[in-house]
Motif scaffolding. Structure first.
Motif, PDB file in Angstrom:
ATOM      1  N   UNK A   1      36.777  66.040  27.907  1.00  0.00           N
ATOM      2  CA  UNK A   1      37.439  65.281  28.723  1.00  0.00           C
ATOM      3  C   UNK A   1      37.210  63.799  29.037  1.00  0.00           C
ATOM      4  N   UNK A   2      35.809  64.164  29.257  1.00  0.00           N
ATOM      5  CA  UNK A   2      35.107  62.908  30.134  1.00  0.00           C
ATOM      6  C   UNK A   2      35.397  61.663  28.967  1.00  0.00           C
ATOM      7  N   UNK A   3      35.102  61.971  27.611  1.00  0.00           N
ATOM      8  CA  UNK A   3      35.299  61.192  26.802  1.00  0.00           C
ATOM      9  C   UNK A   3      36.819  60.476  26.652  1.00  0.00           C
ATOM     10  N   UNK A   4      37.877  61.432  26.670  1.00  0.00           N
ATOM     11  CA  UNK A   4      38.974  60.939  26.962  1.00  0.00           C
ATOM     12  C   UNK A   4      39.442  60.002  27.884  1.00  0.00           C
ATOM     13  N   UNK A   5      38.621  60.346  28.945  1.00  0.00           N
ATOM     14  CA  UNK A   5      38.989  59.506  30.387  1.00  0.00           C
ATOM     15  C   UNK A   5      38.385  58.337  30.117  1.00  0.00           C
ATOM     16  N   UNK A   6      37.053  58.098  29.589  1.00  0.00           N
ATOM     17  CA  UNK A   6      36.167  56.907  29.677  1.00  0.00           C
ATOM     18  C   UNK A   6      37.220  56.148  28.661  1.00  0.00           C
ATOM     19  N   UNK A   7      37.727  56.420  27.565  1.00  0.00           N
ATOM     20  CA  UNK A   7      38.542  55.731  26.445  1.00  0.00           C
ATOM     21  C   UNK A   7      39.488  54.693  27.355  1.00  0.00           C
ATOM     22  N   UNK A   8      40.005  55.243  28.582  1.00  0.00           N
ATOM     23  CA  UNK A   8      41.135  54.606  29.522  1.00  0.00           C
ATOM     24  C   UNK A   8      40.790  53.122  29.981  1.00  0.00           C
ATOM     25  N   UNK A   9      39.330  53.060  30.168  1.00  0.00           N
ATOM     26  CA  UNK A   9      38.808  51.782  30.436  1.00  0.00           C
ATOM     27  C   UNK A   9      38.448  50.768  29.340  1.00  0.00           C
ATOM     28  N   UNK A  10      38.431  51.268  27.934  1.00  0.00           N
ATOM     29  CA  UNK A  10      38.470  50.352  26.917  1.00  0.00           C
ATOM     30  C   UNK A  10      39.472  49.303  26.854  1.00  0.00           C
ATOM     31  N   UNK A  11      39.122  47.900  26.186  1.00  0.00           N
ATOM     32  CA  UNK A  11      40.102  47.423  25.769  1.00  0.00           C
ATOM     33  C   UNK A  11      41.252  47.760  24.693  1.00  0.00           C
ATOM     34  N   UNK A  12      40.466  48.480  23.857  1.00  0.00           N
ATOM     35  CA  UNK A  12      41.445  49.083  22.450  1.00  0.00           C
ATOM     36  C   UNK A  12      41.918  50.021  23.156  1.00  0.00           C
ATOM     37  N   UNK A  13      42.245  50.761  24.257  1.00  0.00           N
ATOM     38  CA  UNK A  13      42.890  51.916  24.593  1.00  0.00           C
ATOM     39  C   UNK A  13      44.288  51.808  24.327  1.00  0.00           C
TER      40      UNK A  13
END
Length: 96
Positions: A1-13
């Motif tokens: 879940x940490x990975x999915x959460x970290x994706x939310x901060x990416x410009x490609x999210x």
């Protein structure tokens, strides 16, 4: 879940998020969340022999975005029963 959460901060999210199947509407989730949760669950499924997974994002009725990951291993019964249980596990989160 940490990975999915970290994706939310990416410009490609946004592009990534828009590529996910939508509960009750598209892809592998078209037949799930047809009633409650329709249009509120954005996730990928995974299936192996007696293993079923579902991971992604859930938009609550209050507008919050939750990250979730479910895995059922070595289950008895049908994959349809497992999918139904996954729906029932996630439905209470809609009211958060």
């Amino acid at each position: 879940m940490k990975f999915l959460t970290s994706l939310m901060d990416e410009k490609f999210y946004k592009t990534y998020f828009n590529s996910l199947p939508i509960g009750g509407q598209s892809g592998t989730l078209k037949s799930m969340f047809v009633g409650e949760g329709n249009g509120q669950v954005f996730a990928k499924t995974g299936t192996l022999n007696k293993v079923k997974t579902l991971a992604g994002y859930l938009k609550t009725n209050s507008g919050r975005t939750l990250v979730f990951s479910l895995m059922v291993n070595n289950y008895a019964g049908s994959v349809g029963q497992v999918k139904s249980k996954m729906e029932s596990i996630l439905k209470p989160a809609l009211d958060l």
